[in-house]
Design an enzyme around this catalytic site. Structure first.
Site, mmCIF file in Angstrom:
data_model
loop_
_atom_site.group_PDB
_atom_site.id
_atom_site.type_symbol
_atom_site.label_atom_id
_atom_site.label_comp_id
_atom_site.label_asym_id
_atom_site.label_seq_id
_atom_site.Cartn_x
_atom_site.Cartn_y
_atom_site.Cartn_z
ATOM 1 N N GLU A 60 56.592 78.327 36.484
ATOM 2 C CA GLU A 60 55.549 78.589 37.474
ATOM 3 C C GLU A 60 55.878 77.946 38.812
ATOM 4 O O GLU A 60 55.548 78.503 39.867
ATOM 5 C CB GLU A 60 54.187 78.124 36.943
ATOM 6 C CG GLU A 60 53.599 79.018 35.851
ATOM 7 C CD GLU A 60 54.329 78.966 34.506
ATOM 8 O OE1 GLU A 60 55.147 78.036 34.287
ATOM 9 O OE2 GLU A 60 54.103 79.858 33.674
ATOM 10 N N HIS A 129 44.098 79.148 26.807
ATOM 11 C CA HIS A 129 44.018 80.519 27.322
ATOM 12 C C HIS A 129 42.578 80.815 27.720
ATOM 13 O O HIS A 129 42.115 81.935 27.628
ATOM 14 C CB HIS A 129 44.473 81.545 26.279
ATOM 15 C CG HIS A 129 45.862 81.345 25.765
ATOM 16 N ND1 HIS A 129 46.185 80.374 24.844
ATOM 17 C CD2 HIS A 129 47.017 81.989 26.047
ATOM 18 C CE1 HIS A 129 47.484 80.441 24.578
ATOM 19 N NE2 HIS A 129 48.012 81.412 25.295
#
Ligand SMILES: Cc1ncc(C[n+]2csc(CCOP(=O)(O)OP(=O)(O)O)c2C)c(N)n1
Lengths: 325, 369
Positions: A60, A129
């Site tokens: 990322e 998540h």
């Protein structure tokens, strides 16, 4: 009449903006052939090629960092972070670099990067998540934060994000990616400005403020309250930075009672900012203490996710508390 | 390890790069200017005339040699120890002092600490403090250039300490995967603040790390400006012609402390510093130029005097420039000021005005932050 859900709208908006503007590129993990794990970018690599729809290594900080460099040199990248929960390896790039570049360079190196990230819980995703961590980003000057709750708002806000020149955290409510469907405005110039909340239902008894997927839970709570003859005014913030305080204040001056409901953990959540703003500007209008409702101040659990997330019934209790004070 | 000029100024004509006498003299002058700038920066900080400084004495050959390979279309991401990169790109000395003084003529409006260079006109991207954070940006700028079919190259400079960061890995990996025209130039000055290279990495070198990312890494003598130039030129040429990224590790030494907030005697010996002073890159290049008859002792002295005079005049002139107006505190956060910030700005301007409180300067403990 054809209707679209939120994830289809994301796809459609990216596609039309990429056709309009050859400088738009997409970067992310598995966004090419695979079309992203939620299929938000399905078919885009086929249409625009591998140079514009870029499958990246799993890093990322690399994805966001490279996007920043691309933006410095004339491209307009839209990054997909697979889940908001996985953005933290890139947090330094967002907070130290993206948010501060315009300021630290005296306005000479602004970086127009839009970061899309599926946010929020309720998809059986457990700790990693499910989180709603918008407050990390609203606490960083230099970033805009948008979080739509409908397909139309998704289209309007995403166009504003992509046609603007500031960094935007575009937090997509993944639980309702496919549950809310609407016919979309046909006008290519249709946009929704940042900093304009939407009154979804007018009411006179209690002001209920929310955003993202939680807006839909609030709608159910408003129904329940109406059965008890409590008239609730429901406000969808749509963007948290900038945030529309005027719409909230106008409502509070009318109702005198406020509930703020969000999925994010309560302490230091953005609801705290809204509560403080109301207290600073309209305390004389208040007839009851402000009630804040959030996810519990514990990490997001797997098995008990629906217990953790504010339910219509919990929101109803908060409404009752505000109404009966 | 690539070397062109030996310690005594002797050289091997077979490996000399193709540079005119004029170029060689310019490079020399830039090195002398950086040396003087380091002295000036230290003394201005000691006298409380600037808030902070980081020396690059001993690393002049790296800054000048690597940057001399660039053309105006190229981009540079220098480190705080590369004021020389700015000079070579054409940034006037006055702009460097504006940055260090944080005055109202500084293009970053005095928002950054001294030595955080950024000069948009010369494609020098305003650098940030977090180590290695800029490296993926360099890859992105290079990707965009390649995307448009432009021939520009990006030079990113870093310390060996930066190679431990995740962003170094990400940048190297992405550069390799997308074969972007970027040159990573690592000035291995053997210390990251107090930590020596052998405690930073167990790799046998920094250069060898490139192999893991699928491109070439070379180690060179960083105190030999011609070796620096030659290696960087070849990496830049390769990047320009589509050959992808490279990593260069230049072995050099940080003669001074890490910054004005450091006392280097705590973690390294005076003998070690003395040893490296004898390997001074400027002394070596001067000897080379004299051996080739390009400069005489007298001319060299005159050079130094000229630079001295110019720098003193610049400092005197730039110190007259006022600090940034208080209202600049609120601009450039976004393209347009959002209402909540405007409200804060208006309240402050109403109460305090452009000459808002400057406060007392922070008193530093010598040798510490
Ligand atoms: C992310 C981050 N951590 C720590 C620091 C504090 N810091 C500033 S410079 C430095 C050492 C850097 O060493 P190196 O990369 O070798 O460069 P050099 O100073 O030797 O030129 C450290 C630890 C920082 N700026 N950024």
């Amino acid at each position: 009449m054809t209707t679209s859900n939120i994830v289809q709208t994301v796809n459609e908006t990216l596609r039309t903006e990429m056709r309009r503007n050859g400088n738009v590129v997409l970067l992310g993990e598995d966004i090419g052939k695979d079309g992203g794990v939620f299929r938000a970018t399905a078919g885009l690599q086929n249409e625009f090629g591998q140079q514009r729809v870029i499958d990246t290594p799993i890093a990322e900080e690399g994805i966001i960092g490279m996007a920043i460099g691309m933006a410095m040199n004339g491209l307009e990248p839209v990054v997909e972070i697979q889940f908001l929960d996985f953005i933290y390896p890139g947090f330094n790039q967002i907070v130290s670099e993206l948010a501060k570049l315009r300021y630290r360079s005296g306005g000479h190196f602004p970086a127009h990067v839009v970061i899309r990230a599926p946010s929020g819980g309720g998809i059986r995703g457990g700790l990693y998540h499910s989180q709603s961590t918008e407050a990390y980003f609203t606490h960083t000057p230099g970033l805009f934060v948008a979080t739509p709750s409908t397909p139309t708002d998704t289209m309007g806000l995403m166009r504003t994000a992509m046609r603007g020149s500031d960094p935007v955290m575009f937090l997509e409510p993944k639980r309702i990616y496919r549950t809310v469907k609407e016919e979309l405005p046909a006008d290519e110039e249709f946009t929704i400005p940042f900093g304009k909340a939407k009154v979804l239902k007018e009411g006179t008894g209690v002001t209920l403020v929310s955003w993202g997927a939680m807006v839909h839970t609030c709608k159910a709570a408003v129904e329940l309250a109406s059965k008890e003859n409590v008239s609730v005014e429901l406000i969808d913030m749509r963007t948290l930075m900038p945030f529309d305080i005027e719409t909230i204040l106008a409502s509070v001056r009318k109702t005198g009672r406020v509930v703020i409901a969000h999925e994010a953990t309560k302490v230091s959540g953005f609801g705290g900012e809204i509560a403080a703003q109301i207290a600073e500007r309209a305390i004389d209008s208040l007839q009851a203490p402000i009630v804040r409702l959030g996810g519990f101040d514990a990490p997001f659990p797997y098995a008990l996710e629906n217990t953790y997330l504010p339910s219509p019934e919990r929101i109803l209790r908060a409404i009752r508390k505000a109404a009966s004070y | 390890m690539l070397q062109v000029i030996r310690a005594d100024g002797d050289f091997d004509p077979k490996v000399e790069p193709d540079l005119s006498h004029e170029d060689l003299l310019k490079m020399h002058r830039y090195m002398l200017t950086v040396r003087r700038l380091n002295e000036k920066g230290m003394s201005l900080q000691r006298q409380g005339r600037i808030g902070f400084f980081m020396e690059s004495t001993g690393q002049e050959a790296c800054q000048i040699g690597m940057s001399y390979t660039l053309t105006p279309i190229d981009w540079a991401f220098p480190s705080y120890r590369d004021p020389g990169t700015c000079l070579v790109r054409g940034v006037p000395l006055s702009a460097l002092f504006d940055q260090m003084m944080g005055n109202s003529a500084d293009e970053a409006k005095g928002r950054q600490m001294p030595v955080h260079w950024g000069f948009s006109k010369w494609k020098i991207v305003s650098l940030s403090s977090p180590i290695a954070a800029k490296l993926p940006h360099a890859v992105g700028v290079a990707y965009a250039a390649k995307f448009r079919g432009e021939k520009s190259v990006v030079l990113a400079s870093l310390g060996e300490g930066a190679t431990s960061q995740g962003e170094f890995h990400a940048a190297m990996n992405f550069a390799g995967v997308y074969k972007t025209p970027v040159v990573f130039f690592c000035e291995n000055n053997q210390y990251a603040i107090s930590l020596p290279t052998r405690r930073q990495t167990a790799s046998e070198s920094i250069a060898i790390k490139a192999e893991a990312y699928g491109f070439e890494g070379v180690q060179i003598d960083g105190n030999d400006i011609l070796a620096v130039y030659k290696a960087t030129k070849s990496a830049v040429d390769k990047a320009r012609s589509g050959g992808g990224p490279s990593l260069i590790e230049a072995i050099t030494y940080r003669i001074g402390g890490h910054s004005t907030s450091d006392d280097a005697s705590v973690y390294r010996s005076a003998e070690e510093v003395e040893l490296w002073k004898r390997r001074d890159p400027i002394t070596r290049f001067t000897a080379y130029l004299m051996k080739k008859g390009i400069i005489s002792d007298q001319e060299n002295k005159k050079f130094i005097e000229q630079i001295d005079a110019e720098m003193s005049a610049v400092v005197k002139e730039r110190e007259k420039i006022p600090p940034p107006a208080a209202s600049t505190l609120f601009t450039d956060v976004y393209s347009e000021m959002p209402w909540h910030l405007r409200e804060e700005a208006e309240e402050f301007m109403r109460d305090e005005g452009e000459n808002g409180p400057q406060g007392e300067a922070y008193e530093k403990e010598p040798g510490s932050f």
